[in-house]
Scaffold this active site. Structure first.
Site, short mmCIF file in Angstrom:
data_model
loop_
_atom_site.label_atom_id
_atom_site.label_comp_id
_atom_site.label_asym_id
_atom_site.label_seq_id
_atom_site.Cartn_x
_atom_site.Cartn_y
_atom_site.Cartn_z
N TYR A 171 0.84 -1.20 0.00
CA TYR A 171 0.00 0.00 0.00
C TYR A 171 0.87 1.25 0.00
CZ TYR A 171 -4.13 -2.81 1.26
OH TYR A 171 -5.16 -3.71 1.28
N LYS A 204 -0.74 -8.33 -2.73
CA LYS A 204 -2.05 -7.65 -2.74
C LYS A 204 -1.84 -6.17 -2.99
CE LYS A 204 -5.89 -6.24 0.22
NZ LYS A 204 -6.43 -6.17 1.61
#
Length: 304
Positions: A171, A204
């Site tokens: 992220y 992810k």
């Protein structure tokens, strides 16, 4: 379950890993309704720790019970269930062997002003709970990214030595990144590449926008059509060692079913490995969630 050609081709990409790690990757790839297809759909439920229980579970109060999420992942035919230590401990015996689990080993909370996460468990916990993998969040762009990479290096080395797979939540945020830049195409691609370089088996990332954040990167992206989401997904996969590492894309904030279906189609068409959806699943009623997952599974199987 026998290894399908699709799963074997993926396992062959991980040339340095021992049989234990490959067996755990195979457990995830072979499980659930997408088992054997080479695609994944993972249920992550770390939002209670990250955002607080009320913000996470009030839309569907059944979610306050950790075992609800185990059952949802199993009944929905997910490839794996990812959660922090406490949540996995509540159902480890009851659901042992029924679904591959991923121990999310670090977490933050919504009150902190620092882009960092505390390590809340260890590889030994993952082994004790029968997990197939450990998960870890990094914040590329943050001033503490180098410390996070070093933390992950130690965790990943132990996990791989013990035959576990690794999942990285990548992220981008902090440092010189703007808010818009956190999901920019060039930044997302860079984050995925960092995660692949430091040894993540599964990565992810949020679906990228067409925005280009870094002025130095503009020439590399000019003259190409980045409006279609599938094209952006394809570039993310290109940045993951030309597709040699599995990348799954998060659902993010609450969206309509049609929006999620279109995203799944773009992930499929762009060569992505699947979806990792939390709030868009468990904040709906059980019936709505299972219907949503049914359609997404059909999309990944190309049963339009």
């Amino acid at each position: 379950m026998s290894i399908t050609p699709e799963v074997k081709a993926i396992l062959d990409l991980y040339e340095s890993d021992n049989p234990g790690t490959k067996a755990n990757l195979a457990r995830i790839l072979n499980h659930g309704r997408l088992g054997g297809t080479g695609k994944l759909i993972i249920l992550p439920v770390d939002q209670g720790l990250e955002h607080g229980p009320a913000r996470s579970f009030y839309p569907n109060p059944a979610g306050y019970d950790p075992q609800y999420h185990y059952k949802l992942a199993i009944d929905g035919g997910f490839s794996a269930f990812a959660a922090p230590l406490g949540m996995l401990e509540t159902g480890a015996a009851t659901f042992a062997g029924q679904i591959p689990t991923i121990l999310k080993m670090n977490s933050s909370n919504s009150w902190s002003s620092v882009n960092d996460q505390a390590v809340t468990s260890c590889v030994g916990d993952a082994l004790r709970l029968g997990c197939s993998a450990v998960g870890f969040t990094i914040y590329p762009g943050s001033d503490i990214i180098f410390e996070q990479i070093e933390e992950f290096r130690h965790i990943a080395a132990e996990a791989k030595r013990c035959g576990l797979a690794t999942v990285i939540w990548a992220y981008p945020r902090g440092g010189r990144l703007t808010k818009r830049g956190e999901t920019a195409l060039d930044v997302s691609a860079y984050a995925v590449h960092i995660a692949a370089q430091i040894g993540g088996h599964i990565i992810k990332v949020k679906l990228p926008t067409s925005h280009i954040e870094q002025p130095e990167a503009i020439p590399a992206y000019s003259g190409k059509d980045w409006a279609p989401l599938a094209n952006r997904v394809s570039h993310i996969m290109e940045s993951a060692f030309a597709g040699r590492r599995m990348v799954v894309f998060s659902g993010g904030e609450a969206k309509t079913p049609d929006e999620l279906f279109k995203e799944a189609e773009a992930i499929r068409d762009g060569g992505g490995f699947g979806s990792i959806m939390g709030r868009n699943v468990f904040q709906r009623s059980r019936e709505e969630a299972l219907e949503l997952v049914d359609k997404i599974v059909e999309i990944y199987k190309k049963k339009d």
